[in-house]
Write an enzyme that holds these catalytic residues in place. Sequence first.
Site, PDB file in Angstrom:
ATOM      1  N   HIS A 251       0.884  -1.156   0.000  1.00  0.00           N
ATOM      2  CA  HIS A 251       0.000   0.000   0.000  1.00  0.00           C
ATOM      3  C   HIS A 251       0.925   1.210   0.000  1.00  0.00           C
ATOM      4  CE1 HIS A 251       1.020  -0.568   4.201  1.00  0.00           C
ATOM      5  NE2 HIS A 251       0.371   0.498   4.609  1.00  0.00           N
TER       6      HIS A 251
ATOM      7  N   HIS B 203       1.256   3.935   2.181  1.00  0.00           N
ATOM      8  CA  HIS B 203       1.579   4.723   3.368  1.00  0.00           C
ATOM      9  C   HIS B 203       3.083   5.005   3.382  1.00  0.00           C
ATOM     10  CE1 HIS B 203      -2.313   3.433   5.712  1.00  0.00           C
ATOM     11  NE2 HIS B 203      -2.547   4.244   4.700  1.00  0.00           N
TER      12      HIS B 203
ATOM     13  N   ASP C  85       5.576   4.793   5.255  1.00  0.00           N
ATOM     14  CA  ASP C  85       6.618   3.889   5.753  1.00  0.00           C
ATOM     15  C   ASP C  85       6.765   2.640   4.882  1.00  0.00           C
ATOM     16  OD1 ASP C  85       3.996   3.345   6.818  1.00  0.00           O
ATOM     17  OD2 ASP C  85       4.879   1.887   8.202  1.00  0.00           O
ATOM     18  N   HIS C  86       6.130   2.652   3.714  1.00  0.00           N
ATOM     19  CA  HIS C  86       6.226   1.517   2.782  1.00  0.00           C
ATOM     20  C   HIS C  86       6.667   1.939   1.385  1.00  0.00           C
ATOM     21  CE1 HIS C  86       4.259  -1.378   5.593  1.00  0.00           C
ATOM     22  NE2 HIS C  86       3.858  -0.228   6.116  1.00  0.00           N
TER      23      HIS C  86
ATOM     24  N   HIS D  77      -6.870  -1.831   6.399  1.00  0.00           N
ATOM     25  CA  HIS D  77      -5.851  -0.839   6.792  1.00  0.00           C
ATOM     26  C   HIS D  77      -5.725   0.216   5.703  1.00  0.00           C
ATOM     27  CE1 HIS D  77      -2.111   0.768   8.412  1.00  0.00           C
ATOM     28  NE2 HIS D  77      -1.548   0.601   7.236  1.00  0.00           N
TER      29      HIS D  77
ATOM     30  N   ASP E 162       0.648  -4.706   6.968  1.00  0.00           N
ATOM     31  CA  ASP E 162      -0.043  -3.875   7.963  1.00  0.00           C
ATOM     32  C   ASP E 162      -1.472  -4.321   8.276  1.00  0.00           C
ATOM     33  OD1 ASP E 162       2.226  -2.444   8.315  1.00  0.00           O
ATOM     34  OD2 ASP E 162       1.473  -0.545   7.528  1.00  0.00           O
TER      35      ASP E 162
ATOM     36  N   HIS F 207       5.298  -4.588  12.115  1.00  0.00           N
ATOM     37  CA  HIS F 207       5.789  -3.557  13.040  1.00  0.00           C
ATOM     38  C   HIS F 207       5.798  -4.099  14.476  1.00  0.00           C
ATOM     39  CE1 HIS F 207       5.686  -0.668   9.788  1.00  0.00           C
ATOM     40  NE2 HIS F 207       4.376  -0.714   9.659  1.00  0.00           N
TER      41      HIS F 207
HETATM   42 ZN   LIG Z   1       3.299   0.327   8.020  1.00  0.00          ZN
END
Ligand SMILES: [Zn+2]
Length: 268
Positions: A96, A98, A100-101, A185, A207, A252
């Site tokens: 996805h 976001h 942090d990806h 998510h 996630d 995470h």
């Molecule tokens: Zn994440």
Amino acid sequence: MTDTKVYLLDGGSLVLDSYHVFWNRGPGGEIRFPVYSILVEHAEGRFLIDSGFDHDHVMKVLPFEKPQQTREQTIPGALKLLGLEPRDVGTVVNSHFHFDHVGGNKYFPHAKKLCHRDEIAQAATPEPFEVLGYSDLSFSAEAAAARGKGDQLLAGTTDANSRFETIEGDVELARGVHLLFTPGHAIGHYSLLVEFQTRRPILFTIDAAYTQKSLETLCQASFHIDPVAGVASMRRLARLAEEREAELMFSHDAQNFAHYQTGPKFYG
Ligand SMILES: [Zn+2]
């Protein structure tokens, strides 16, 4: 199937309040959690799933997440530990978009890129509560233009070299490497199941479940577009792990990550 190898690229860590990680459950208080990307070496090519966060972006836009990232935890640095460079990766898949990806996507203008059909549009016009999640638009000239964030693009990023091929539903990326559609998510979220010749499969929740406790308690993070779909996705993953006797790995989860193999060590 020839021997598939999976490397985890340690991407550093971020901080959130635990009430975000365990939505409406907590307990509250800051927790530092890992971020990593997944490199699959396969007879059909090298596939990178996700690309971590960009330290400068987080410091600029979400400094309260207190990013920690050494040079070896950047995408080029983590690949170098394996004797590789970004150009050695043929395909990049984003679970996805976001921040942090996607932070390292900019290093792969040459690569084929894949994402769910609905994710680019969501990053381009996110719901108000998703704006920070979708704050790093450097992965796509199209999404950056839509949000007026062209300044985030690395020099040389064009519509053509940041274009994605889109997919929907479950997709077999390469033989035994399965992208599993697990929305909730994010609107177009994917998890990953990798099969091996000589060991049990690994199911990366990504996630859909930040941590082992998240999956065990069906407690997702507070970042979501459809929490009901998120619960269904978690149930699906738990069932699949049991059916396939898969090893579960979480995106995470600081406690579990301490035991994961990173750097040149691999699974396979
Ligand atoms: Zn994440």
